[in-house]
Design an enzyme around this catalytic site. Structure first.
Site, mmCIF file in Angstrom:
data_model
loop_
_atom_site.group_PDB
_atom_site.id
_atom_site.type_symbol
_atom_site.label_atom_id
_atom_site.label_comp_id
_atom_site.label_asym_id
_atom_site.label_seq_id
_atom_site.Cartn_x
_atom_site.Cartn_y
_atom_site.Cartn_z
ATOM 1 N N SER A 41 6.167 -2.839 5.179
ATOM 2 C CA SER A 41 5.855 -2.567 3.788
ATOM 3 C C SER A 41 6.813 -3.325 2.860
ATOM 4 C CB SER A 41 5.871 -1.051 3.546
ATOM 5 O OG SER A 41 5.139 -0.716 2.393
ATOM 6 N N ASP A 170 -1.092 0.036 5.509
ATOM 7 C CA ASP A 170 0.371 0.109 5.454
ATOM 8 C C ASP A 170 1.028 0.324 6.815
ATOM 9 O OD1 ASP A 170 2.967 0.431 4.382
ATOM 10 O OD2 ASP A 170 2.685 2.590 4.223
#
Length: 279
Positions: A41, A170
């Site tokens: 991320s 993610d």
């Protein structure tokens, strides 16, 4: 650098990930170039810059300049909103108000970085999650920007990203702190955990947005704790940045100030570890 191979794992955590920057500055002080940088991320976003040859100081300056004008940044993001009913109805079914992660990466990633992961001076892995397979995906080759976009694609904010025919979201959902990847061929593994946790009174019911992001933090923290039981890094850094929310990028100066003490901790830890290798 001749000597031990250094693996660097940069975790996910939204704006808290700005705390990665002081860590990079200390590595520069020691003239250390990691053998591999693995990021999840926000860790993938910052890690790509570092693997691309930017120094910690340069990344600090770039980030501070980027978030110095709140209105300009918000205007650029607002310009990426869905503009028609056709845009609203995504190909993944249903109505989507999510942003396009690839466009956001194009807007904010430094222009000087190469187009592909293979062209980065330092080996780099962006960690995403395969939506249908339910496993972590280590993206080590191919186009750089879509790989970072996949890694940051928090479902609340961004549409999924398709990479090599796989639907990605993610990376924090499956591997919030990629110690295993950074440590695969390293003598010393440094991991920076910036997930943090929800803050507030124990009896206070959070608002919807805080609940959504806080739930993600609880999950990521649980995954990391379990993984650390069997795969702990040589140096684990946890900056004191719990007070900052996931999207508070405009508080960059406060986040960097709060994470500054991590520098001395890392210096001491590096001195001790490097001495074991005669350095």
């Amino acid at each position: 650098m001749s000597g031990p191979r250094i693996g660097l794992a940069l975790g996910g955590g939204g704006a808290r990930g700005l705390a990665h920057i002081p860590v990079l500055e200390v590595l520069d002080e020691f003239d250390i170039t990691p053998s591999v940088v693995a990021g999840t991320s926000i860790g993938a976003f910052i890690g790509a810059g570092y693997a691309g040859g930017m120094s910690g100081k340069e990344i600090r300056a770039y980030a501070q300049d980027l978030f110095s004008d709140r209105s300009a940044v918000l205007a650029r993001i607002w310009d990426q909103r869905p503009r028609s009913f056709g845009d609203l109805v995504s190909g993944f079914s249903g109505v989507s108000l999510q942003l396009n992660a690839e466009r956001i990466v194009d807007l904010f990633l430094p222009d000087q970085l190469p187009k592909t992961i293979e062209d980065l001076p330092t080996a780099f892995t962006a960690v995403a999650s395969d939506f249908y397979d339910g496993t972590a995906a280590a993206l080590t080759e191919g186009a750089l920007r879509p790989s970072i976009a996949a890694s940051i694609a928090i479902p609340i904010l961004f549409r999924p990203v398709v990479v090599d025919g796989r639907v990605m979201i993610d990376g924090g959902l499956t591997n919030p702190l990629p110690i295993d990847i950074a440590g695969a061929n390293a003598d010393i593994v440094i991991a920076v955990d910036v997930v943090g946790g929800p803050q507030g009174e124990a009896s206070r019911v959070p608002k919807a947005v805080d609940l959504a992001f806080g739930t993600s933090q609880v999950m990521m923290r649980t995954i990391t704790r379990e993984r650390l039981k069997t795969n702990a890094p040589d140096i684990l850094l946890t900056p004191n940045i719990d007070a900052f929310r996931v999207l508070e990028f405009f508080r960059i100066r406060a986040i960097l100030k709060a994470s500054e003490p991590i520098k001395d901790e890392l210096r001491r830890a590096l001195d001790a570890k490097l001495s074991e290798f005669g350095k």
